[in-house]
Design an enzyme around this catalytic site. Structure first.
Site, PDB file in Angstrom:
ATOM      1  N   ASN A 188      -9.214  -3.827   4.432  1.00  0.00           N
ATOM      2  CA  ASN A 188      -9.110  -3.060   4.614  1.00  0.00           C
ATOM      3  C   ASN A 188     -10.216  -2.729   3.972  1.00  0.00           C
ATOM      4  OD1 ASN A 188      -6.677  -1.806   5.619  1.00  0.00           O
ATOM      5  ND2 ASN A 188      -5.215  -3.048   3.712  1.00  0.00           N
TER       6      ASN A 188
ATOM      7  N   ASP B   8       1.309  -9.924  -3.212  1.00  0.00           N
ATOM      8  CA  ASP B   8       0.916  -8.766  -3.273  1.00  0.00           C
ATOM      9  C   ASP B   8       1.908  -8.505  -4.564  1.00  0.00           C
ATOM     10  OD1 ASP B   8      -0.680  -6.696  -1.805  1.00  0.00           O
ATOM     11  OD2 ASP B   8       1.066  -6.170  -2.896  1.00  0.00           O
TER      12      ASP B   8
ATOM     13  N   HIS C  72     -10.523  -8.649  -0.310  1.00  0.00           N
ATOM     14  CA  HIS C  72      -9.361  -9.591  -0.511  1.00  0.00           C
ATOM     15  C   HIS C  72      -8.480  -9.691   0.748  1.00  0.00           C
ATOM     16  CE1 HIS C  72      -8.242  -5.132  -1.821  1.00  0.00           C
ATOM     17  NE2 HIS C  72      -7.216  -4.907  -0.772  1.00  0.00           N
TER      18      HIS C  72
HETATM   19  P1  AMP Z   1      -5.976  -2.524  -0.311  1.00  0.00           P
HETATM   20  O1  AMP Z   1      -5.035  -1.265  -0.329  1.00  0.00           O
HETATM   21  O2  AMP Z   1      -6.294  -3.048   0.995  1.00  0.00           O
HETATM   22  O3  AMP Z   1      -7.033  -2.161  -1.250  1.00  0.00           O
HETATM   23  O4  AMP Z   1      -4.800  -3.390  -1.493  1.00  0.00           O
HETATM   24  C1  AMP Z   1      -4.384  -4.110  -2.624  1.00  0.00           C
HETATM   25  C2  AMP Z   1      -3.599  -4.603  -2.654  1.00  0.00           C
HETATM   26  O5  AMP Z   1      -3.250  -5.237  -4.028  1.00  0.00           O
HETATM   27  C3  AMP Z   1      -2.342  -3.306  -2.652  1.00  0.00           C
HETATM   28  O6  AMP Z   1      -1.163  -4.068  -1.428  1.00  0.00           O
HETATM   29  C4  AMP Z   1      -1.586  -3.295  -3.307  1.00  0.00           C
HETATM   30  O7  AMP Z   1      -0.086  -3.927  -3.773  1.00  0.00           O
HETATM   31  C5  AMP Z   1      -1.664  -4.884  -4.152  1.00  0.00           C
HETATM   32  N1  AMP Z   1      -2.048  -5.478  -5.605  1.00  0.00           N
HETATM   33  C6  AMP Z   1      -2.645  -4.195  -6.303  1.00  0.00           C
HETATM   34  N2  AMP Z   1      -2.709  -4.518  -7.969  1.00  0.00           N
HETATM   35  C7  AMP Z   1      -2.040  -6.233  -7.915  1.00  0.00           C
HETATM   36  C8  AMP Z   1      -1.428  -6.866  -8.691  1.00  0.00           C
HETATM   37  N3  AMP Z   1      -2.058  -6.941  -9.970  1.00  0.00           N
HETATM   38  N4  AMP Z   1      -1.673  -8.043  -8.370  1.00  0.00           N
HETATM   39  C9  AMP Z   1      -0.786  -8.398  -6.883  1.00  0.00           C
HETATM   40  N5  AMP Z   1      -0.935  -7.430  -6.215  1.00  0.00           N
HETATM   41  C10 AMP Z   1      -1.659  -6.048  -6.048  1.00  0.00           C
END
Ligand code: AMP
Length: 109
Positions: free
Chosen positions: A82, A30, A95
């Protein structure tokens, strides 16, 4: 289905440090870790969320996430997905979060 950053990652159009990949999913760190270990497991197919996905894919993602958790977090870990606004979903591509490396609080916020 709206384009998302995870769709680009799944297609290899955005470079990430891949920790695992197979024909169904990829896993990577992440970008904004909430724990010492914070990994994401995403399907290659752009399912929007867990409800959108089929049972076989969901099972596979959980299996891979649990394996990565066991490998990286000997003390234990948490698997989270989530969904929707109230669930705190910010990327509309399914995810599984793998969180560990410290004592995790319960209940979550
Ligand atoms: P959610 O809030 O459950 O939709 O989780 C989305 C997650 O994606 C968050 O923890 C972000 O930090 C992560 N995220 C967003 N963009 C990227 C990226 N380019 N590479 C890795 N993680 C990401």
């Amino acid at each position: 289905m709206a384009e998302t950053i995870f769709g680009k990652i799944a297609r290899g159009e955005v470079a990430v440090s891949l920790l695992y990949e197979d024909e169904v999913c990829v896993a990577f760190p992440d970008i904004s870790p909430q724990a010492p270990v914070h990994l994401l497991v995403i399907p290659r197919h752009p399912f929007e969320d867990a409800y959108d996905a089929d049972a076989e894919t969901l099972g596979h993602l959980l299996h891979v996430a649990a394996k990565l958790g066991a490998q990286n977090c000997p003390g234990g870990f948490r698997l989270v997905t989530n969904q929707g606004k109230d669930g705190g979903q910010s990327v509309q591509h399914l995810h599984i979060h793998v969180l560990g490396g410290r004592q995790l609080a319960w209940p979550p916020g």
